[in-house]
Design an enzyme around this catalytic site. Sequence first.
Site, short mmCIF file in Angstrom:
data_model
loop_
_atom_site.label_atom_id
_atom_site.label_comp_id
_atom_site.label_asym_id
_atom_site.label_seq_id
_atom_site.Cartn_x
_atom_site.Cartn_y
_atom_site.Cartn_z
N SER A 232 0.90 -1.17 0.09
CA SER A 232 0.10 -0.04 -0.04
C SER A 232 0.84 1.29 -0.05
CB SER A 232 -1.12 0.14 1.22
OG SER A 232 -0.20 0.14 2.43
N LYS B 73 0.45 3.46 6.76
CA LYS B 73 0.22 4.46 5.89
C LYS B 73 0.59 5.89 6.41
CE LYS B 73 -3.27 2.29 3.82
NZ LYS B 73 -3.08 0.90 4.31
#
Lengths: 219, 438
Positions: free
Chosen positions: A141, A178
Site C-alpha cells: 500500500s 500509511k
Amino acid sequence: MQFLIILTISLTGERLFAYNHFMVNIANNKKIQVRVKLISDFYRKSGRMPSFSEIGQLFRLKSKNSVFKIVNKLEKTGLLKRDHKGRLIPLSMKQHTKVLGTIEAGFPSPAEEELIDTISLDDLLIQNKDATFLLKVTGDSLKDAGILPGDMVIVDKSLNPVNGDIVIAQVDGEWTMKIFKKRGNSIILMPANPKYKPIQPKNELKVAGVVASVIRKYK
Amino acid sequence: MPYPPPLTIDQWPRAIMHVDADAFFTSCEQAIHPELKGKPVIAGKERGIVAAASYEAKKRGIERGMRLSEVKKLCPDAILLPSDYETYSIFSVRMFDIMRRFSPQVEEYSIDEAFIDITGMRRYFHSSYGEIAGRIQKTIEKELDITVSVGVSLSKVLSKIASKYKKPNGLTIIAGREIHTYLSELPVEKVWGIGANTSAFLKKFGIHTALEFTHKDEGFIKRYLSKPYLEIWHELNGRSVYPVITEPKDDYKSISKTKTFTPPSSDEGFIFAQLSKNLENACIKARRYNLCANKVIIFLRTQEYKDTGIEIRLNRPTAYPLELFDLLRDGFKKVYNSRALYRATGIVLSGLKPNDNIQYSLFDDTVKIVKMNRIYSVIDELSDRFGKHTIHHASSLPVKIQAQHEGERGDTPYRKNSLFKGENKRQRIHMPVLNIKV
C-alpha cells in the site's frame, strides 16, 4: 578540546549550511584559497593559530592593518573567530583543509580528528535506541512512497506522529502502515498506491509507532 | 489485643523505587504480537510447562510451572508460544536503559525487576518522587509497550511491598507517615526475605503481621533472630540498610546451565551429550567473566521431577571442559539409571575464583595448561565471530543431530524462523521485531 567540540557541532544543518555557503565564496577566489591554506598549514604544523605578525610573515605583508582586514574577511565567512584578546580560534578550518586538499594537494592522510565527525549507519538510522523496533513489510500500500513488500522498516515508538509521517497504526481493530495526514481536526491515513483508498478512522486510532527509516538489502 | 501504634516518618531520608514488570515474558510477546493483547497467552511451549502466563491466563487459574496438558483442560483457548529469550533479554536491557535516564543508580535485580535510588532527584525533575516514578512507568509503557508495577518508599523492603500492593500497572507510594497502614494488613511471611520457617517461629510470639514484627524492639530481634532479619526489621521501620547496587553482576557465586528436552529420554548417549553441552555452556560463561571453578555439580532430572546429582571437587580450578570430561563421564555413570526416563540435565560450577591468581601445583602439566589456554581463546574468538558453538566437543554432537524438542512442542520462537536478509540462525539484529501484517 574546544576544537573537537566545534567539529561535532558542525554536523548540524546550520553549520553545514555555513560551510557550503563559504565554499561558494571561497572557491571563486583563488587568492583567499591560497591564504587559507597557508593558515591551515600553519595550524596543522604547530597545533595553534598564528598571531597577526606571523600571518603577516605567511602572507608577506608588512602592514598589520592589511592582515587585520583579511582576518575580518575570514571571520565573516565563518572560518575562524577571535577571542576577547583578539587571538584567533579556528572554526571550520579543518574541513576546509580537507576540501582544499582534494583539489590542490591530494587527499590528506585520515587523521584521527577527521574521523571524529563521522557517524555509523546505526546512529544514522536509529534515533532512540530503546524505543526502536523492526518490522517486515508484507503489503504494497506504500509502493509509490518507495516501501515494498519484504522491506525492513525501522519503527520508533517514542515519536509522536506529525503531518506527513509514515505510521504503523491500528484503525478500528485493523493494523496498517500509511501516511499520517491531519486535516483540521480529523486524521486521514493515506496510502501511496492507487489500488488502495484513504482510511478515515471511525471509532479508534492507535498509533503504535512512526517509521524512521526503510532498509532494503540486495546482497 | 491493643492495636499497634502508627509508624511515622515525616521526611524522605531515602527514596527507593522498585519496578516489577507485569507478567514480563508474555507482556513482551503481546508487545511484539499486538493481536494477542487481552488474550490468555502462555510462554514455555518448548518445555512442556508454563514458563510465564499473561494476566488473562492467570485469571483462568493458570500458574507458573503447570504442565501444558493441564493448561489445555483449564483454558482450551490459551495461546501457547515457545519462549523467545532473545527478545525478552532485549526488552529487559531497554527497560533498565530507560530507568537510567532518570537516575544513574539502578540495580538490575533480575531480568524483569529493578531497584532505583531516586533520592535527591526531586529538584532536578521539578516533581515529587511519586511523579518521577509515574514518568518512568509511562516512558516504559510508551516505548516498550509493556506495563510495570511500581512502588516507591523509604527502603528496598518497603518499596517491594509497595510494588506488590497493586498489580498490574500499579503505582503505589508508601510515604513515611503511612507505613503502618500498609504493614498492618500484611502477613509477615509476605515480607521480602522472611520465609515460611521464620514466620512460623514468629507466630509463637504472637507476631502475625508485618507491623507487629516492625514494632518489636531491637533487643527482641537481636536475641531471637539473625542479622539478615535485623536488617529487614530496620528496613521495615523506614531506615534504609540495603544499598542499591549499580554494578552489573560480574562476581558470580556459581554458574548453572540446565536444559530440558522433550520427549523425555533414557538414551545414555543423548543424555550425556546434553550434559556435555551444559558443561560447555557453563564454561563459556565462566571464561567470559574470567572465572574458574573448583567444584562441579552434575544432576539429572527424571520425568517425575526427581533430581539425582553428584558433586565433583577438583584439585585445581579450571574453566576448560576438555579437562573435565573424564570426571564428567565418571560422575555421570554414578548417577545415570538406564531404567529411568530423564527430562533435563544440568551442570553447576561453583567455588569460582578469578582466573588470574590460580596456584599451580608441582604436579600440574603447565605446558598442557598453556596449550589449553590457547585452544580455548581461539574457540572463544571463533564463537564471537560466527556464533556460539561454532567449534564444540564431539561428545556434545548428538545434541546437534537430535532436536532438543520434538513434535508439536518443538517450536522455535517466531523470531528465529523469520529472518531478514543477512541474518542467520545464530546471529540476528539486536532489535525486537514487530509481528504486524502491514
